[in-house]
Each structure stands twice: as C-alpha cells, then as structure tokens.
Enzyme design. Sequence first.
Site, PDB file in Angstrom:
ATOM      1  N   GLU A 260       0.835  -1.197   0.000  1.00  0.00           N
ATOM      2  CA  GLU A 260       0.000   0.000   0.000  1.00  0.00           C
ATOM      3  C   GLU A 260       0.873   1.251   0.000  1.00  0.00           C
ATOM      4  O   GLU A 260       1.934   1.249   0.626  1.00  0.00           O
ATOM      5  CB  GLU A 260      -0.940   0.000   1.215  1.00  0.00           C
ATOM      6  CG  GLU A 260      -1.975  -1.105   1.175  1.00  0.00           C
ATOM      7  CD  GLU A 260      -2.987  -1.015   2.327  1.00  0.00           C
ATOM      8  OE1 GLU A 260      -2.870  -0.092   3.158  1.00  0.00           O
ATOM      9  OE2 GLU A 260      -3.898  -1.858   2.381  1.00  0.00           O
ATOM     10  N   HIS A 278      -8.307   1.243   1.597  1.00  0.00           N
ATOM     11  CA  HIS A 278      -8.132   1.092   3.046  1.00  0.00           C
ATOM     12  C   HIS A 278      -9.055   2.053   3.800  1.00  0.00           C
ATOM     13  O   HIS A 278      -8.614   2.866   4.612  1.00  0.00           O
ATOM     14  CB  HIS A 278      -6.674   1.335   3.448  1.00  0.00           C
ATOM     15  CG  HIS A 278      -6.287   0.605   4.709  1.00  0.00           C
ATOM     16  ND1 HIS A 278      -5.050   0.048   4.893  1.00  0.00           N
ATOM     17  CD2 HIS A 278      -6.976   0.331   5.845  1.00  0.00           C
ATOM     18  CE1 HIS A 278      -4.982  -0.515   6.072  1.00  0.00           C
ATOM     19  NE2 HIS A 278      -6.152  -0.355   6.674  1.00  0.00           N
TER      20      HIS A 278
END
Length: 526
Positions: A260, A278
């Site tokens: 990420e 997220h």
Amino acid sequence: MPKVLIADEMSPKAAEIFRARGVEVDEITGLSKDELAKIIGNYDGLAVRSATKATAAIIEAATNLKVIGRAGIGVDNIDIPAASSKGIVVMNTPFGNSITTAEHAIALMFALARQLPEADASTQAGKWEKNRFMGVELTAKTLGLIGAGNIGSIVADRALGLKMKVIAFDPFLTPERAEQMGVTKVELDELLAQADFITLHTPLTDSTRNILSAAKLMKTKPGVRIINCARGGLIDEDALKAGLDSGHIGGAALDVFKEEPAKASPLFGTANFISTPHLGASTDEAQVNVAIQVAEQMSDFLLTGGVTNALNVPSLSAEEAPRIRPYMALAERLGALIGQLEGTTITAVKVEVEGAAAALNIKPITAAVLTGLMRPHSDTVNMVNAPYLARERNIDIAEVRHDRETDYHTLLRVTVTTPAGDRSVAGTLFGNAKPRLTELFGITVEADLAGRMLYIVNEDKPGFIGRLGTTLGEAGVNIGTFHLGRRDAGAEAVLLLSVDGEIPDPLLWSICRLPGVKIAKALKFG
C-alpha cells in the site's frame, strides 16, 4: 511535563486531550524518516496512524521515548521487538474503529452480492442492463469468519441480523464464546468448503500470512465471495486473481493490499473484483474515537503509569495502578534480592500470590519481579523489556495463584531455579503499602529491602555478631537496621543489615574472613 509528538494527521481532539491532561504536544506531520530521527529524541511519546514508520532506526534515535501510541488497530508500521528491547510501550486502539470496519465489511458483502459497482458504472454510462446484473440474496447464505475477535464478532452480529448462518475459524475462540456469539466454530478447511461468503478479521502474523494461499483458495466452495478489510498479506493476491479469472471465485472485495498504497495491483480491472483504498476505519466517528483513545491512553501512561491496550507489556488501568503499585514495588525488590544473590544462573522463575494479592492482575507483578531480577545485570531493563529479555535468555516463567489461608493478609513468593536447585524468597505489605521481606531461602526473617544492605550467611555461634559489629565500626560504617534469622539453634544463620554507606571491597573481604562466615555480599535496592 511529558512531551508528545503527533506525527500523523488525526483529529484535533487528540492534541486537545493531551494539553488538557497536562502533556505538552507538538503536531508535526509528513516528516521524512531522517527528519523524524533528528527530533524524536526530544519526546516522551509518539502518536501515529499508519503513515509514520517507527522503525528500529527511529526507535534507536528515540533516547527519551517511553510510549508509542497507534491511533487504530494495525501496528505493522511499528517495530515492536525493537521497541520492547529498548523498554518502550507500544499501544493501539483496537475498539475505536471496530464498528466502522465491521460495517465496511458488511457493505462490501452487499456490493459483491448485488454487483453494485458494475451496475452503477453501467447505468451512469447510459446503459440499462437490467438483466445483466443478477445478484444473490444474503438471507440463508453461510458466512465464514476467519477471525472472531472484536471486529469479527460485530460482523457476526450484523450477519445474523440478516438471517445468515455464521461459521467461524479462530484458534482462540472458545465453545462458550462461540455459543454466546451465535456462531458455529469450525476448522479452516471446513469453513472453506461450506462458506458462500468469507470475510477476514485477523491480524497479520507469521501464522496468518497467506492464510488464504493458492492451495486454500482451491478448497473454497465454487462461486465463493471473499472480503478482506483486515490486513494486506492475508490473501495470496495472484492466486485470488487466478480464481476470479477461472470463475471458481465468484467475487472478491479488498479494502487492504499487500503493498500500500496499491496503485498497480494485478487485480485491478478483473471481473467481479471490488477495491477500496483502506477505508475500513474511515468514518468521522472512528477518526475521532481513535484519536481520543490514543491521547487518553498515552496520557494515562505518562502521568499515572496506567497501561491500556499495550501490545508488549501487561495492561494496567489508571484506576488499578495505585492499588497494585505497592505490590509491584514489593515484587521488584524481591526480584532484585534474589537476582543479586543468585546472579545469572537462573533458568526458571515462579511467581506465586496468596491472600489479597491473589485477586490482583498478576502480569504487572511478574514483570516487576523480572525487572528487579535482571536490573543488577543490565542498566536499561524496565517493566517493558524485562519479559522480552527473560525470553531471550530462555528463562521459563510460571505464575500461580493460591486460594488458601496464610499467616499474612497478603503474600508474594518468588522461586528461581538454578543449577544448585530452587531458591525462594517471600514478602508481604505492611499496612497494604510497605514492602517487607518475610522469608529468605526457607528461613523466616523480617526485613525492609531498601538502600544499601549487607547479606551474610554464617554459623550460628556465640560472639559472631560482636565481631561483625566491631569490624564495621572500625571501618566507620554505621548499622541502620539488623535482621537475623536461622534454621535451628547452632545451625546456619542469615543476617540482613542496612548500612548508611557503601561497603567497599576491602571491607567486604574482611567480613568474608571473619570466623564462621560462609557468604557475604553487598546489596543495593532502589
């Protein structure tokens, strides 16, 4: 005044709480690792979300740091072993965003079931493909939970409200808790074979990494839909794409990714795949909640010693701390006594509590024993890293509560295993506040453990106390208190003396040469 750095963006409520509690706070976000390393030594506390990386290098530079607080659940960005070895408490806020994350998982499950993103894109493109998007009902479907902790239990509650059947795989889920939740506990392979929907709610550890591997994904029920709002790395993403491409997996929705920010995932563009960046904790309510909680928890620790939601030290609430602190002082002194007398040959430690102490949280007491035990051999040991250092040295730890009558209102006993056998000391609290030694290696002796002391094992024969007093007097050392114990008349005796000054080595050697002396050691407490 303690000083805290807020290094990531979070609700202003956090800074407000720190200042209201009497903690100085700086809000400096977006720091590079080099910039953070240059200033972190000025702070007692570091508050972060997921952007700031508290690496081993940062922790090494944090010369005054006592606590790292994560406003959220995941602590992948914090090197916990490095923090533990340096005696820094690491805490998170596991409950502040639980409802938000659980609701996001439910939302993604609905989106998968009714193909909402594709239907929205198609409709807004001017198409009216009503027959293309044939969804499935959630009612009567089987939901498989991988992880049935706080968030998983909320998901289960919501799913049961949707009239789904819920099964759960979680090694820590007891049958009683499963019954209370209204779920059926199963093994992982059984869950994979039965579940129409699978949602993950487990931390990322060595044992859970790729828990849905290529082999495990092949064991799932054909057409299964998979949701992950927990941590990236729980699912083999390449295998997930292959399952989606083949049609074996009916759909997948990921809020988290192995890497990420995920800007080039092979899953992007795959049919029946939904992704969000997220967002599990991304609601106004959750952001405020975790900010408030991390500020309150860190303030409690820095101001009162209270420990809540710590990942590397036993929890100790701010309300509990004043009551248990005298026991921790007793525990540390008993540990220090036996540590100074037995050195580094200890292979096991047993902590036993009796009477009033048996009703207390024993974990902080054990940590205090280990702190005292190892402090004579390490200047940097504290409540946080003592258990970590004990594990490093392969010291086995046991804790025992006794529900029985004793000669004392409350009693704490520490037994260590050495090559020469087991050695035990015990103590109590006078007036529920003052630590007092009551037993030393099987000999009854009442003594304070404070300041500088002299420990002597000698033959119980007339004249010895006079010779010892003369030796100390000639050396100009004043005796503060004098505590004597023996097994039997004429047998081995133990002396514990508090003295007003340091015992220099030449004087200690003179005492060792006195007739009848078997052991003489200088001790220091506090």
